[in-house]
Write an enzyme that holds these catalytic residues in place. Sequence first.
Site, mmCIF file in Angstrom:
data_model
loop_
_atom_site.group_PDB
_atom_site.id
_atom_site.type_symbol
_atom_site.label_atom_id
_atom_site.label_comp_id
_atom_site.label_asym_id
_atom_site.label_seq_id
_atom_site.Cartn_x
_atom_site.Cartn_y
_atom_site.Cartn_z
ATOM 1 N N CYS A 127 1.119 -1.464 0.098
ATOM 2 C CA CYS A 127 0.375 0.135 0.287
ATOM 3 C C CYS A 127 0.581 1.405 0.030
ATOM 4 O O CYS A 127 0.557 2.038 -0.764
ATOM 5 C CB CYS A 127 -0.518 0.105 1.303
ATOM 6 N N CYS A 169 -4.443 -2.075 7.234
ATOM 7 C CA CYS A 169 -5.007 -0.682 7.109
ATOM 8 C C CYS A 169 -6.724 -1.117 6.723
ATOM 9 O O CYS A 169 -7.980 -0.391 7.361
ATOM 10 C CB CYS A 169 -4.893 -0.318 5.702
#
Length: 383
Positions: free
Chosen positions: A100, A196
């Site tokens: 990410c 996340c």
Amino acid sequence: MTKRRVVVGMSGGVDSSVTAWLLKEQGYDVVGLFMKNWEDDDDGEYCSTRQDWIDVVSVADLIGIDVEAVNFAAEYKDRVFAEFLREYSAGRTPNPDVLCNAEIKFKAFLDHAMSLGAQTIATGHYARVRERDGRFELLKAFDHTKDQSYFLHRLNQAQLSKTMFPLGEIPKTRVREIAAQIGLPNAKKKDSTGICFIGERPFRDFLNRYLPTKPGPMKTPDGKTVGKHIGLAFYTFGQRKGIGLGGSKDGSGEPWFVAAKDIASNTLYVVQGHDHPWLRSRELVAGNVSWVAGEPPADGARCGAKTRYRQADAPCAFGRAAQAGDERFSLVFDEPQWAVTPGQSAVLYDGDVCLGGGIIESAATGRAGTAPAGRAPALVEAR
């Protein structure tokens, strides 16, 4: 004189909020940018996106900066989540936060920030960037207990040259003090934990929404079946909780740990005892490499390495692949490492300087001669 524009990635948390305030105090033209990277659970109990956005707006109003939201959910699914599922399907344990950062926060976000006229971006990560002799180095944070360089090791020179980490020199306790002193509305907000897009929800329940269960035998090193697993994707090396085994009467009575996966036979191997030789590795091989400086260390170089977040740097020797064109590397550790996991990142350091790293493909454990007759289960190999 025109102020230098910095776009700050704001999550609604304390770290990014203090980052924005510090830069505003230093005279930068600060713009806040809130990234929405996940949409599947907008109305679910574990989704905090709406409250996070409210917190971002409240902080922006207090410190006097403009803020906007941008949706990267499509990019996230394509570049991060799809790979996450592929890795778990193959029996490995990926770290999506590493991907990410490389693909979303410091690529899609960086590109968008540049379109807003920014010269630099900033985030609330605990790390440092240093320019030396025309090159940019990624360094550990001053507060080593909060250092996040492990998750940032895939950043390249172009990305680092446009990145600031204002919290890199500040202890986390001081960040909390600043938040309280300036009256941030989220000053007491808890730090986010977990992957996340999963947040605080039970991981196995989340994964089961996207990957089917595929039950199979759970065996000991001598081939004895001691239970049944629900699917290899739902277990990781070194896992203790959630195996469903107590101490056996004819065993040592010590806790059980996941020690290996045999993809071909859909078998999960478990061992008893934290120090079992199947859980210890002196060597590993890693691929899908990324070097901060653009090139690897010298063959035979001494360095420190982490094979998981928050692990102390383990002294080791770096080795390049012998075959030309093969970018993989090997590490030989001075001392055996515990539960080295395929799919996770092996990150190299020279003191405080993060050199880069790669994705662990395999690790050699003390399993010789202990596997069931006719088949020695190999650690999962990355493609």
